[in-house]
Design an enzyme around this catalytic site. Structure first.
Site, PDB file in Angstrom:
ATOM      1  CB  SER A 267      -2.628   1.237  -2.469  1.00 44.79           C
ATOM      2  OG  SER A 267      -1.970  -0.008  -2.107  1.00 44.79           O
TER       3      SER A 267
ATOM      4  CD  GLN B 110      -5.047   1.646  17.557  1.00 44.48           C
ATOM      5  OE1 GLN B 110      -4.311   2.212  18.147  1.00 44.48           O
ATOM      6  NE2 GLN B 110      -4.651   0.018  17.245  1.00 44.48           N
TER       7      GLN B 110
ATOM      8  NE  ARG C 268     -15.073  -6.298  15.850  1.00 41.27           N
ATOM      9  CZ  ARG C 268     -14.789  -5.504  17.123  1.00 41.27           C
ATOM     10  NH1 ARG C 268     -15.605  -4.893  17.457  1.00 41.27           N
ATOM     11  NH2 ARG C 268     -13.378  -4.890  17.115  1.00 41.27           N
TER      12      ARG C 268
ATOM     13  CE  LYS D  44      -2.496   1.980  11.314  1.00 36.50           C
ATOM     14  NZ  LYS D  44      -4.897   1.751  10.468  1.00 36.50           N
TER      15      LYS D  44
ATOM     16  CB  SER E 120      -6.367  -8.326  10.579  1.00 34.33           C
ATOM     17  OG  SER E 120      -6.501  -6.523  10.698  1.00 34.33           O
TER      18      SER E 120
ATOM     19  CG  ASN F  99      -4.930  -1.748  19.954  1.00 32.81           C
ATOM     20  OD1 ASN F  99      -4.850  -1.950  19.837  1.00 32.81           O
ATOM     21  ND2 ASN F  99      -5.680  -0.687  20.312  1.00 32.81           N
ATOM     22  CB  ALA F 100      -2.563  -2.709  15.632  1.00 29.97           C
ATOM     23  N   GLY F 101      -4.198  -4.692  13.720  1.00 29.58           N
ATOM     24  CA  GLY F 101      -3.856  -5.487  13.322  1.00 29.58           C
ATOM     25  C   GLY F 101      -3.446  -5.110  11.794  1.00 29.58           C
ATOM     26  CG  HIS F 102      -0.203  -2.403  11.362  1.00 32.95           C
ATOM     27  ND1 HIS F 102       0.354  -1.538  11.853  1.00 32.95           N
ATOM     28  CD2 HIS F 102      -1.542  -2.154  11.223  1.00 32.95           C
ATOM     29  CE1 HIS F 102      -0.276  -0.859  12.740  1.00 32.95           C
ATOM     30  NE2 HIS F 102      -1.305  -0.911  12.228  1.00 32.95           N
TER      31      HIS F 102
ATOM     32  CG  ASP G  78      -8.322  -2.247  10.089  1.00 36.16           C
ATOM     33  OD1 ASP G  78      -7.571  -2.548  10.723  1.00 36.16           O
ATOM     34  OD2 ASP G  78      -9.796  -2.244  10.437  1.00 36.16           O
ATOM     35  CD  GLU G  79      -7.018   4.458   8.148  1.00 36.13           C
ATOM     36  OE1 GLU G  79      -5.568   3.304   8.851  1.00 36.13           O
ATOM     37  OE2 GLU G  79      -6.970   5.258   9.104  1.00 36.13           O
TER      38      GLU G  79
HETATM   39  P1  GDP Z   1      -4.273  -1.540   8.796  1.00 37.50           P
HETATM   40  O1  GDP Z   1      -3.971  -2.079  10.098  1.00 37.50           O
HETATM   41  O2  GDP Z   1      -4.325  -0.175   8.175  1.00 37.50           O
HETATM   42  O3  GDP Z   1      -2.734  -2.169   8.471  1.00 37.50           O
HETATM   43  O4  GDP Z   1      -4.988  -2.130   7.686  1.00 37.50           O
HETATM   44  P2  GDP Z   1      -5.247  -3.903   7.538  1.00 37.50           P
HETATM   45  O5  GDP Z   1      -3.822  -4.835   7.876  1.00 37.50           O
HETATM   46  O6  GDP Z   1      -6.119  -3.977   8.903  1.00 37.50           O
HETATM   47  O7  GDP Z   1      -6.346  -3.663   6.221  1.00 37.50           O
HETATM   48  C1  GDP Z   1      -5.076  -3.221   5.166  1.00 37.50           C
HETATM   49  C2  GDP Z   1      -6.032  -4.633   4.405  1.00 37.50           C
HETATM   50  O8  GDP Z   1      -6.328  -4.372   3.111  1.00 37.50           O
HETATM   51  C3  GDP Z   1      -5.158  -5.398   4.493  1.00 37.50           C
HETATM   52  O9  GDP Z   1      -5.719  -7.556   3.977  1.00 37.50           O
HETATM   53  C4  GDP Z   1      -4.506  -5.874   3.699  1.00 37.50           C
HETATM   54  O10 GDP Z   1      -3.435  -7.158   2.876  1.00 37.50           O
HETATM   55  C5  GDP Z   1      -5.412  -5.328   2.446  1.00 37.50           C
HETATM   56  N1  GDP Z   1      -4.538  -3.756   1.469  1.00 37.50           N
HETATM   57  C6  GDP Z   1      -3.932  -3.167   1.630  1.00 37.50           C
HETATM   58  N2  GDP Z   1      -3.845  -2.838   0.231  1.00 37.50           N
HETATM   59  C7  GDP Z   1      -4.932  -3.329  -0.235  1.00 37.50           C
HETATM   60  C8  GDP Z   1      -4.783  -2.905  -1.980  1.00 37.50           C
HETATM   61  O11 GDP Z   1      -4.667  -1.891  -2.418  1.00 37.50           O
HETATM   62  N3  GDP Z   1      -6.219  -3.175  -2.531  1.00 37.50           N
HETATM   63  C9  GDP Z   1      -6.618  -4.631  -1.654  1.00 37.50           C
HETATM   64  N4  GDP Z   1      -7.178  -5.003  -2.315  1.00 37.50           N
HETATM   65  N5  GDP Z   1      -6.415  -4.948  -0.678  1.00 37.50           N
HETATM   66  C10 GDP Z   1      -4.917  -3.526   0.015  1.00 37.50           C
HETATM   67  P1  IMO Z   2      -5.476  -1.023  12.956  1.00 34.99           P
HETATM   68  O1  IMO Z   2      -3.969  -0.586  13.868  1.00 34.99           O
HETATM   69  C1  IMO Z   2      -9.149  -0.826  12.901  1.00 34.99           C
HETATM   70  C2  IMO Z   2     -10.969  -0.382  16.670  1.00 34.99           C
HETATM   71  C3  IMO Z   2     -12.076  -1.092  17.800  1.00 34.99           C
HETATM   72  C4  IMO Z   2     -12.818  -0.062  18.418  1.00 34.99           C
HETATM   73  C5  IMO Z   2     -12.439   0.990  19.377  1.00 34.99           C
HETATM   74  C6  IMO Z   2     -12.209   0.839  20.855  1.00 34.99           C
HETATM   75  O2  IMO Z   2      -5.780  -2.276  12.753  1.00 34.99           O
HETATM   76  O3  IMO Z   2      -5.236  -0.242  12.238  1.00 34.99           O
HETATM   77  P2  IMO Z   2      -9.566  -1.225  21.563  1.00 34.99           P
HETATM   78  O4  IMO Z   2      -9.844  -2.203  21.491  1.00 34.99           O
HETATM   79  O5  IMO Z   2      -8.648  -0.300  21.079  1.00 34.99           O
HETATM   80  O6  IMO Z   2      -9.994  -0.711  23.153  1.00 34.99           O
HETATM   81  O7  IMO Z   2     -11.288  -0.535  20.737  1.00 34.99           O
HETATM   82  O8  IMO Z   2     -10.709   0.744  18.094  1.00 34.99           O
HETATM   83  N1  IMO Z   2     -10.090  -0.087  16.808  1.00 34.99           N
HETATM   84  C7  IMO Z   2     -10.109  -0.361  15.049  1.00 34.99           C
HETATM   85  N2  IMO Z   2     -10.582  -0.274  14.522  1.00 34.99           N
HETATM   86  N3  IMO Z   2      -8.412  -1.073  13.252  1.00 34.99           N
HETATM   87  C8  IMO Z   2      -7.244  -0.596  14.927  1.00 34.99           C
HETATM   88  O9  IMO Z   2      -6.402  -0.895  14.212  1.00 34.99           O
HETATM   89  C9  IMO Z   2      -8.176  -0.719  15.392  1.00 34.99           C
HETATM   90  N4  IMO Z   2      -8.123  -0.939  16.697  1.00 34.99           N
HETATM   91  C10 IMO Z   2      -8.516  -0.769  17.691  1.00 34.99           C
HETATM   92  O10 IMO Z   2     -12.882  -1.769  17.301  1.00 34.99           O
HETATM   93  O11 IMO Z   2     -14.439   0.272  18.010  1.00 34.99           O
HETATM   94 MG    MG Z   3      -5.599  -3.829  10.498  1.00 31.62          MG
END
Ligand code: GDP
Ligand code: IMO
Ligand code: MG
Length: 421
Positions: free
Chosen positions: A409, A222, A301, A16, A297, A38-41, A13-14
């Site tokens: 960002s 991840q 949680r 990406k 996402s 499991n990913a949510g981008h 969830d950085e």
């Molecule tokens: P990913 O799984 O690595 O693609 O990241 P996620 O989408 O799960 O989580 C990143 C969250 O931070 C998302 O809700 C994005 O909309 C949000 N986000 C991304 N970059 C920034 C930023 O620079 N500032 C803020 N406030 N939110 C951001």
């Molecule tokens: P993105 O791509 C954050 C975590 C789960 C759990 C562990 C194992 O959006 O960054 P799994 O369902 O893969 O067997 O769960 O990994 N996890 C993530 N945490 N971002 C994700 O994906 C994740 N995908 C799995 O919460 O701790």
């Molecule tokens: Mg994510």
């Protein structure tokens, strides 16, 4: 031409998805190399927000090709939901999204098994996303999984055989599988949707594209600290999330790798169980969660939050061979008087800067305190406007990590992205 990789350096969830979307215009092909739904981008642009799970984040910019690589695991029913939501919002993926024949399928019973294994672990549960990721990768390694290419020949027979075996295990766990017919129905409808897309030998496709001088970006899911080999085992996911995972998950040789973009938040988050040395349980943690909107996402949680961990980041940079850093969510720190970053761990009274085997117990973070910039940065569109205290923070990180921070960002929107000179 070489292939570049973008991957997470922390616990996922950085951001990406956002940055892959921003970088996509520079590339002809975007390819996901591991993980599954499991990913949510998350991506935001033109006032709209999208969450991608299996579809690469390169689908919104132009007409480039997107590939789901062999290292990915696919759940057809979730894939159908995702693709239909995109189609409804006017994004047609046909002829732009290809799927590797070697990608493994997540079966309905894999999801049930995920739930069983988690319940059996009791208070040692991993806190998985419940999407069947672990059981699917386990079966891949056990050489009994089903792949996308299997859909094309005698699939029902193969499916029934695997399902029968799963049902036997589920019985041992006394799992209530009464929902199976409903879940299966949706799954087979998903399979029909999947078949609307072209299944390819993605390793051939990608290597030919490299020869043809096409620019390719490999998208990770991840993060490094969730990597099956190098993450905080056993609290990890079941795939190789690191740069080597891109070689495996797409079928490209190591010498074909170009830039490795390592992406991190200006602080840390984690969902699910497992050690997290810099985790904050106080109001600072709450502020990070609320301001950063740190809620999963995929599962909704609340994410655990803490200060930046440079010990873990240094380790992640080493494992991945990161050539450029991307710092996300700087804006979330905009209001703090003081910002902390963990520069070392204290373990058994000794200071350690190398990431240790076990971070579960007895690790005390040693912090460096930095002055906050106390300026709203979200509307800035060039680094010339950055406050000095912020520049000092970035310079400190670069010095500690010895890799340049190239992108910053300052908000979730595509536009809130600053390329540094
Ligand atoms: P990913 O799984 O690595 O693609 O990241 P996620 O989408 O799960 O989580 C990143 C969250 O931070 C998302 O809700 C994005 O909309 C949000 N986000 C991304 N970059 C920034 C930023 O620079 N500032 C803020 N406030 N939110 C951001
Ligand atoms: P993105 O791509 C954050 C975590 C789960 C759990 C562990 C194992 O959006 O960054 P799994 O369902 O893969 O067997 O769960 O990994 N996890 C993530 N945490 N971002 C994700 O994906 C994740 N995908 C799995 O919460 O701790
Ligand atoms: Mg994510």
């Amino acid at each position: 031409m070489k292939i570049d990789i973008l991957l997470g350096l922390q616990w996922g969830d950085e951001g990406k998805g956002k940055i892959v979307d921003v970088l996509t215009p520079k590339y002809n092909i975007v390819a996901r190399f591991q993980g599954g739904p499991n990913a949510g981008h998350t991506l935001e642009f033109e006032g709209k927000k999208y969450v991608l799970r299996s579809v690469p984040s390169g689908i919104f910019q132009g007409k480039n090709i997107n590939i789901i690589g062999n290292g990915v695991v696919i759940d057809p029913s979730l894939f159908k939901e995702e693709v239909e939501a995109l189609e409804t919002s006017g994004h047609d993926l046909k002829k732009r999204l290809f799927i590797s024949k070697k990608a493994h399928l997540i079966l309905p019973t894999h999801r049930f098994l995920d739930a069983c294994y988690e319940a059996a672990k009791g208070d040692k549960k991993i806190g998985t996303t419940g999407k069947g990721i672990g059981p699917t990768y386990t079966e891949k390694v056990n050489r009994s999984g089903l792949r996308v290419g299997d859909i094309l020949h005698n699939f029902d027979e193969k499916y029934e055989k695997v399902k029968k075996n799963h049902l036997r295990i589920l019985q041992q766990y006394e799992f209530d599988d009464s929902a199976l017919p409903t879940v299966e129905k949706a799954w087979f409808e998903g399979l029909k949707k999947l078949k609307e897309f072209e299944f390819i030998d993605s390793e051939h496709y990608i290597n030919q594209a490299i020869k043809d001088n096409k620019k390719i970006l490999a998208e990770g899911a991840q993060g490094t600290m969730l990597d099956i080999d190098f993450g905080s085992y056993p609290y990890v996911t079941s795939s190789n999330t690191i740069s080597a995972g891109a070689c495996l998950g797409l079928g490209v040789a190591p010498q074909k790798i170009g830039e490795v973009y390592g992406i991190f938040k200006a602080y840390c988050t984690r969902v699910g169980s497992g050690p997290f040395p810099t985790e904050l349980f106080d109001e600072v943690g709450d502020i990070l969660r609320q301001k950063g909107f740190e809620f999963g996402s995929v599962t909704g949680r609340p994410r655990r939050c803490g200060w930046l961990d440079l010990v873990a980041l240094r380790y992640a940079i080493m494992i991945n061979g990161v050539t450029q850093l991307i710092m996300m969510k700087s804006d979330v720190l905009d209001t703090f008087d003081t910002i902390k970053a963990c520069v070392a761990y204290k373990i058994d009274g000794k200071e350690k800067t190398d990431f240790p085997f076990d971070i579960e117990e007895g690790v005390t973070p040693i912090y460096k305190e930095l002055t906050g910039w106390k300026t709203d940065m979200t509307k800035m569109r060039s680094e010339d406007k950055f406050p000095q205290a912020f520049n000092d923070y970035v310079a400190f990180i670069e010095k500690e990590l010895n890799v340049p921070v190239r992108i910053i960002s300052i908000g979730p929107d595509r536009e809130q992205t600053i390329m540094r000179k």
